[in-house]
Scaffold this motif. Sequence first.
Motif, PDB file in Angstrom:
ATOM      1  N   LEU A  55       0.991  -1.256   0.494  1.00 46.02           N
ATOM      2  CA  LEU A  55       0.190  -0.136  -0.058  1.00 46.02           C
ATOM      3  C   LEU A  55       0.838   1.320   0.209  1.00 46.02           C
ATOM      4  N   LEU A  56       2.005   0.840   0.971  1.00 46.85           N
ATOM      5  CA  LEU A  56       2.754   2.042   0.421  1.00 46.85           C
ATOM      6  C   LEU A  56       3.252   2.076  -1.187  1.00 46.85           C
ATOM      7  N   PHE A  57       3.891   1.117  -1.268  1.00 49.62           N
ATOM      8  CA  PHE A  57       4.897   1.520  -2.537  1.00 49.62           C
ATOM      9  C   PHE A  57       3.506   2.332  -3.405  1.00 49.62           C
ATOM     10  N   GLY A  58       2.489   0.817  -3.374  1.00 47.93           N
ATOM     11  CA  GLY A  58       0.979   1.809  -4.207  1.00 47.93           C
ATOM     12  C   GLY A  58       0.987   3.528  -4.198  1.00 47.93           C
ATOM     13  N   PHE A  59       0.972   3.872  -3.353  1.00 49.03           N
ATOM     14  CA  PHE A  59       0.527   5.077  -2.309  1.00 49.03           C
ATOM     15  C   PHE A  59       1.594   6.284  -3.285  1.00 49.03           C
ATOM     16  N   CYS A  60       2.503   6.222  -3.581  1.00 50.34           N
ATOM     17  CA  CYS A  60       3.741   6.163  -3.708  1.00 50.34           C
ATOM     18  C   CYS A  60       3.308   6.250  -5.851  1.00 50.34           C
ATOM     19  N   ASP A  61       3.185   5.806  -6.168  1.00 54.28           N
ATOM     20  CA  ASP A  61       2.753   5.236  -7.915  1.00 54.28           C
ATOM     21  C   ASP A  61       2.034   6.325  -7.797  1.00 54.28           C
ATOM     22  N   ALA A  62       0.782   5.782  -7.294  1.00 51.67           N
ATOM     23  CA  ALA A  62      -0.050   7.408  -7.452  1.00 51.67           C
ATOM     24  C   ALA A  62       0.065   8.553  -7.664  1.00 51.67           C
ATOM     25  N   LEU A  63       0.846   8.986  -6.543  1.00 50.91           N
ATOM     26  CA  LEU A  63       1.237   9.870  -6.107  1.00 50.91           C
ATOM     27  C   LEU A  63       1.733  11.014  -7.005  1.00 50.91           C
ATOM     28  N   GLN A  64       2.908  10.179  -7.725  1.00 53.27           N
ATOM     29  CA  GLN A  64       3.616  10.816  -8.793  1.00 53.27           C
ATOM     30  C   GLN A  64       3.102  11.083  -9.724  1.00 53.27           C
ATOM     31  N   TYR A 103      10.674   3.932  -6.486  1.00 51.89           N
ATOM     32  CA  TYR A 103      11.932   2.839  -6.790  1.00 51.89           C
ATOM     33  C   TYR A 103      12.967   4.042  -4.449  1.00 51.89           C
ATOM     34  N   VAL A 104      12.607   5.224  -4.795  1.00 53.84           N
ATOM     35  CA  VAL A 104      13.755   6.177  -3.574  1.00 53.84           C
ATOM     36  C   VAL A 104      13.220   5.534  -2.477  1.00 53.84           C
ATOM     37  N   VAL A 105      11.661   5.209  -2.123  1.00 55.59           N
ATOM     38  CA  VAL A 105      11.124   5.124  -0.977  1.00 55.59           C
ATOM     39  C   VAL A 105      11.544   3.936  -0.812  1.00 55.59           C
ATOM     40  N   THR A 106      11.172   2.758  -2.164  1.00 58.56           N
ATOM     41  CA  THR A 106      11.183   1.595  -1.608  1.00 58.56           C
ATOM     42  C   THR A 106      12.788   1.303  -1.593  1.00 58.56           C
ATOM     43  N   VAL A 134      14.670   3.927   0.510  1.00 54.62           N
ATOM     44  CA  VAL A 134      14.821   4.140   1.679  1.00 54.62           C
ATOM     45  C   VAL A 134      14.211   3.730   2.943  1.00 54.62           C
ATOM     46  N   ALA A 135      12.447   2.417   2.550  1.00 57.96           N
ATOM     47  CA  ALA A 135      12.273   1.823   3.325  1.00 57.96           C
ATOM     48  C   ALA A 135      13.474   0.726   4.038  1.00 57.96           C
ATOM     49  N   LEU A 136      13.634  -0.086   2.627  1.00 56.25           N
ATOM     50  CA  LEU A 136      14.411  -1.014   2.870  1.00 56.25           C
ATOM     51  C   LEU A 136      15.926  -0.798   4.220  1.00 56.25           C
ATOM     52  N   VAL A 137      16.441   0.667   3.755  1.00 57.25           N
ATOM     53  CA  VAL A 137      18.143   1.077   4.743  1.00 57.25           C
ATOM     54  C   VAL A 137      17.031   1.303   6.229  1.00 57.25           C
ATOM     55  N   LEU A 138      15.968   1.979   6.326  1.00 58.63           N
ATOM     56  CA  LEU A 138      15.563   2.753   7.299  1.00 58.63           C
ATOM     57  C   LEU A 138      14.669   1.327   8.766  1.00 58.63           C
ATOM     58  N   PHE A 139      13.757   0.970   7.853  1.00 56.38           N
ATOM     59  CA  PHE A 139      12.933  -0.244   8.229  1.00 56.38           C
ATOM     60  C   PHE A 139      13.106  -0.930   8.173  1.00 56.38           C
TER      61      PHE A 139
END
Length: 309
Positions: free
Chosen positions: A253-262, A282-285, A287-292
């Motif tokens: 849902l997070l990645f889907g939201f980013c796709d819709a937002l762009q 892709y940037v959010v992907t 960042v999410a992998l690095v931080l969370f």
Amino acid sequence: MDAIISSLPDILSSTVRMTVPLLLVAIAELFSERAGMVNIGLDGLMSGGALAGFLAGYFTGNPWVGVLAGMTAGILINLIYAYCTIKLCVDQVVLGMAINILAPALASFFYKVAFGDSSALAQGVQMSTVSIPILCDIPVIGEAFFQQTMLAYIAYLLVPLSAVFFTKYRAGLNYCAVGENPQAAETLGINVIGTKILACVICGALAGLGGAFLTLCYTSTYTDGIVAGRGFIALSAVIFGRWESVGVLIACLLFGFCDALQIVLQVNIQGTPYQFFQMIPYVVTLVALVLFVSKHLGPEANGQPYYHE
């Protein structure tokens, strides 16, 4: 900014729709990795499913024939992966990359065989949406959540079904045991080889279905690069979701939201190269992998070849 705020209902609806292919493929990878099979060839499986679904729908006029064709294509491609990694004990990551190279190239070739080199895109069939009575009339969320295609409802229904299967049923627990310690599972009478083959079949079917969604529901055409790295985003969603169905849903849902937002940003912000906005998911992907991402590395035997004694 006002234009973006006014577009929030559309963003929500697009988020739900754009999450579907990611969720289908992420659940596919979840089933694969729970049995100890790391399959990074998801882009290849989606490409095969996308083309097979499009061609079957185009020539028959029935989107459900396209759905079956997409799932079949995904299974057939992934059986190559199954034979090489289970029978021949080939490195799973290397073979996954090979599938990512081979399958999209074959899809492009067969598309040109079917339609030639014409620059005009063939228009196939598109699956209609299904509205759930009463629920679809709820303000804001009604249209977003309850006016979707049947494939969308199936994708979201897979989340609780897979969660229950992995945690509440003996078959699901045995399935997970194969990914944790296949040698111990075999001593308990669990068919390790059969479980791994089953995992590849499920993974291929769902990943192919995710690809077919792109050409039967998301668009009605097939183009080179239609998958656009969604397989890798789905793989990241499994890691970000800590190999749990609900966590995978949240990540998708997070990645889907980013796709819709762009897409909304491209429309409402002029003068900025559209490629900048396309980078957002892709940037959010990353960042999410690095931080969370959790220190938990998934099933213990994940990615390791199994040598039958």
